[in-house]
Design an enzyme around this catalytic site. Structure first.
Site, PDB file in Angstrom:
ATOM      1  CB  CYS A  41      -0.911  -0.005   1.231  1.00 44.19           C
ATOM      2  SG  CYS A  41      -1.959   1.462   1.380  1.00 44.19           S
ATOM      3  CB  SER A  43      -0.015   4.374   3.938  1.00 49.95           C
ATOM      4  OG  SER A  43      -1.286   4.439   3.440  1.00 49.95           O
ATOM      5  CG  HIS A  46       2.929   8.515   1.545  1.00 51.13           C
ATOM      6  ND1 HIS A  46       3.251   9.274   0.457  1.00 51.13           N
ATOM      7  CD2 HIS A  46       1.613   8.248   1.429  1.00 51.13           C
ATOM      8  CE1 HIS A  46       2.176   9.455  -0.300  1.00 51.13           C
ATOM      9  NE2 HIS A  46       1.173   8.832   0.268  1.00 51.13           N
ATOM     10  CG  HIS A  62      -0.955  -0.499   6.581  1.00 52.99           C
ATOM     11  ND1 HIS A  62       0.048   0.002   5.801  1.00 52.99           N
ATOM     12  CD2 HIS A  62      -2.103  -0.274   5.912  1.00 52.99           C
ATOM     13  CE1 HIS A  62      -0.476   0.522   4.714  1.00 52.99           C
ATOM     14  NE2 HIS A  62      -1.782   0.358   4.742  1.00 52.99           N
ATOM     15  CB  CYS A 163      -5.349  -1.362   4.152  1.00 52.34           C
ATOM     16  SG  CYS A 163      -5.196   0.374   3.664  1.00 52.34           S
TER      17      CYS A 163
HETATM   18  N1  COD Z   1      -4.813  13.189 -10.243  1.00 52.93           N
HETATM   19  C1  COD Z   1      -5.445  12.003 -10.214  1.00 52.93           C
HETATM   20  N2  COD Z   1      -4.838  10.837  -9.874  1.00 52.93           N
HETATM   21  C2  COD Z   1      -3.538  10.875  -9.560  1.00 52.93           C
HETATM   22  C3  COD Z   1      -2.793  12.086  -9.569  1.00 52.93           C
HETATM   23  C4  COD Z   1      -3.497  13.283  -9.916  1.00 52.93           C
HETATM   24  N3  COD Z   1      -2.894  14.474  -9.941  1.00 52.93           N
HETATM   25  N4  COD Z   1      -1.532  11.808  -9.199  1.00 52.93           N
HETATM   26  C5  COD Z   1      -1.468  10.460  -8.978  1.00 52.93           C
HETATM   27  N5  COD Z   1      -2.670   9.896  -9.214  1.00 52.93           N
HETATM   28  C6  COD Z   1      -3.064   8.500  -9.098  1.00 52.93           C
HETATM   29  C7  COD Z   1      -1.980   7.475  -9.404  1.00 52.93           C
HETATM   30  O1  COD Z   1      -1.804   7.280 -10.783  1.00 52.93           O
HETATM   31  C8  COD Z   1      -2.531   6.236  -8.713  1.00 52.93           C
HETATM   32  O2  COD Z   1      -3.372   5.482  -9.554  1.00 52.93           O
HETATM   33  C9  COD Z   1      -3.361   6.791  -7.563  1.00 52.93           C
HETATM   34  O3  COD Z   1      -3.444   8.210  -7.761  1.00 52.93           O
HETATM   35  C10 COD Z   1      -2.749   6.471  -6.184  1.00 52.93           C
HETATM   36  O4  COD Z   1      -2.859   5.107  -5.981  1.00 52.93           O
HETATM   37  P1  COD Z   1      -1.776   4.118  -5.313  1.00 52.93           P
HETATM   38  O5  COD Z   1      -2.148   2.713  -5.677  1.00 52.93           O
HETATM   39  O6  COD Z   1      -0.426   4.579  -5.639  1.00 52.93           O
HETATM   40  O7  COD Z   1      -2.023   4.352  -3.756  1.00 52.93           O
HETATM   41  P2  COD Z   1      -2.946   3.521  -2.734  1.00 52.93           P
HETATM   42  O8  COD Z   1      -4.310   3.390  -3.317  1.00 52.93           O
HETATM   43  O9  COD Z   1      -2.214   2.292  -2.299  1.00 52.93           O
HETATM   44  O10 COD Z   1      -3.001   4.476  -1.431  1.00 52.93           O
HETATM   45  C11 COD Z   1      -3.605   5.665  -1.526  1.00 52.93           C
HETATM   46  C12 COD Z   1      -3.938   6.442  -0.251  1.00 52.93           C
HETATM   47  C13 COD Z   1      -3.556   7.867  -0.563  1.00 52.93           C
HETATM   48  C14 COD Z   1      -5.414   6.371  -0.053  1.00 52.93           C
HETATM   49  C15 COD Z   1      -3.181   6.002   1.022  1.00 52.93           C
HETATM   50  O11 COD Z   1      -1.834   6.218   0.863  1.00 52.93           O
HETATM   51  C16 COD Z   1      -3.726   6.806   2.207  1.00 52.93           C
HETATM   52  O12 COD Z   1      -3.344   7.916   2.448  1.00 52.93           O
HETATM   53  N6  COD Z   1      -4.703   6.220   2.923  1.00 52.93           N
HETATM   54  C17 COD Z   1      -5.537   6.899   3.874  1.00 52.93           C
HETATM   55  C18 COD Z   1      -4.904   7.121   5.181  1.00 52.93           C
HETATM   56  C19 COD Z   1      -4.771   5.883   5.989  1.00 52.93           C
HETATM   57  O13 COD Z   1      -5.699   5.410   6.582  1.00 52.93           O
HETATM   58  N7  COD Z   1      -3.557   5.350   5.978  1.00 52.93           N
HETATM   59  C20 COD Z   1      -3.233   4.154   6.653  1.00 52.93           C
HETATM   60  C21 COD Z   1      -3.393   2.941   5.794  1.00 52.93           C
HETATM   61  S1  COD Z   1      -3.658   3.206   4.117  1.00 52.93           S
HETATM   62 ZN    ZN Z   2      -3.049   1.044   3.393  1.00 53.83          ZN
END
Ligand code: COD
Ligand code: ZN
Length: 363
Positions: A41, A43, A46, A62, A163
């Site tokens: 994931c 997060s 980051h 996680h 998650c």
């Molecule tokens: N506009 C639109 N889409 C975009 C842009 C943009 N400017 N930039 C990037 N993207 C896209 C990417 O191409 C990608 O498809 C997507 O955004 C991000 O997806 P992933 O797969 O890289 O990330 P995820 O889905 O694994 O995680 C995303 C979250 C941001 C939701 C996660 O990191 C998070 O913050 N979760 C919520 C907080 C939380 O509870 N964290 C603890 C466990 S997750």
């Molecule tokens: Zn997560």
């Protein structure tokens, strides 16, 4: 003490080190889980990049499921052998938030008390930090950090529920409570965003507009229910959403975590609409919101943490959706890696490969 293989982050922007470390025995209210699958994931990425800080060295991870192997003397809700989903928001059950049904906001967890402030993992006597710490063969956690599941549940499915599904589907069902027929936009269609899309399909949204900057991700999103695709590199997503929906959507979900995309979500809803922030941003990041639009258009801006979930109620509910064919989790997993290849798994996430990667552990 137990010796186990783990992926340890020693320095930001350096590969994780796969090595043997020691894990403490469970305290009276703790359980030890042997991991079966652990999701890749963003997060955690980051943290690896130093955008979110943790005391290092640390074990991350996680989004996982596995089996209980040991329980503390006070533990009542699970026994050794039980298959469980790991939850990254354990809760005390007694505070004002828990007793009012908002266990994802548990005060005791937020104070750090449930997660334990002392290191419980060691390398040659040196402490290693970790909370759920599922990028390791075993982890120790408070018993409220696991939800037992039926023997029919594949643990890879269980991991995603830990998650991506709970965060994404929960944002639609619990946080926003989207009614049938609504129009929905999803900004960011990664692992979590796909589950916002599936959640919107589940509640029979009439239109599900996927926004991303990758065509592959957009095409993949269509398989999970997106009805319209917007490439934010090619066109202004706010204009495009307004055009498609005659002025804006009822609900917009931000699933990336940046001020620009949150602004997009807020601007893409029409009067009386709701924008939901799911993605966590860099510490201290703020988003510009036009105050007069907020007031005059009666817009709502909501945060959603862990899909506003009550894990013991919601996770079994989501598993029932999977059993009934309303949520497709198998197709979301596109790559599997042994723990030794976790650095490659994160490079694939960084390259923008579609779908969820999973670290799988041998039995
Ligand atoms: N506009 C639109 N889409 C975009 C842009 C943009 N400017 N930039 C990037 N993207 C896209 C990417 O191409 C990608 O498809 C997507 O955004 C991000 O997806 P992933 O797969 O890289 O990330 P995820 O889905 O694994 O995680 C995303 C979250 C941001 C939701 C996660 O990191 C998070 O913050 N979760 C919520 C907080 C939380 O509870 N964290 C603890 C466990 S997750
Ligand atoms: Zn997560």
């Amino acid at each position: 003490m137990r010796t186990m293989k783990a992926a340890v982050l020693y320095q930001y922007n350096e590969p994780l080190v796969i090595e043997q470390v020691q894990l403490d025995d469970p305290g009276p209210n703790d359980v030890i889980v042997r991991m079966a699958a652990s999701g890749v994931c963003r997060s955690d990425y980051h943290v690896m990049r130093g955008e979110t800080h943790r005391p290092l060295p640390a074990i991350l991870g996680h989004e996982a499921a596995g089996r209980i192997v040991e329980v503390g003397t006070n533990v009542t809700r699970v026994r050794p052998g039980d298959p469980v989903i790991v939850c990254f928001a354990p809760y005390c059950g007694h505070c004002e938030y828990c007793t009012s049904g908002r266990q994802n906001l548990c005060e005791t967890r937020r104070s750090g008390a449930l997660l334990g402030t002392q290191a419980r993992r060691w390398k040659d006597g040196q402490p290693i930090t970790g909370t759920t710490a599922t990028f390791a063969e075993y982890s120790v956690m408070h018993e409220s950090g696991v939800v037992p599941v039926g023997p029919d549940v594949p643990l890879e499915v269980g991991a995603l529920i830990g998650c991506a599904v709970t965060t994404g589907v929960g944002a639609v069902l619990n946080t926003a409570q989207v009614p049938p027929g609504s129009t929905v936009a999803v900004i960011g269609c990664g692992g979590v965003g796909l589950n916002v899309i599936q959640g919107a399909r589940l509640v029979r949204a009439s239109r599900i507009i996927a926004v991303d900057i990758s065509l592959d991700k957009l095409e993949f999103a269509r398989r999970f229910g997106a009805t319209d695709l917007i490439d934010a590199r090619e066109e202004d997503p706010v204009q495009a959403i307004r055009q498609l929906t005659n002025g804006g959507v009822d609900y917009a979900f931000e699933v990336l975590g940046s001020s620009a995309t949150l602004r997009t979500a807020f601007d893409a809803i029409h009067q009386g609409g709701t924008a939901v922030a799911v993605g966590l941003a860099a510490t201290g990041e703020e988003a510009p919101i036009d105050i007069n639009t907020l007031v005059l258009s009666e817009k709502t801006l909501k945060g959603s943490f862990y899909g506003s979930s009550r894990t013991t109620i919601d996770m079994p509910r989501y598993l029932n959706f999977v059993r009934a064919g309303h949520l497709d989790l198998d197709a979301q997993v596109t790559r599997r890696y042994p723990l030794e290849e976790i650095n490659e798994a994160y490079e694939a996430l960084n390259r923008g490969e579609v779908g969820r990667g999973l670290i799988v552990f041998a039995d």
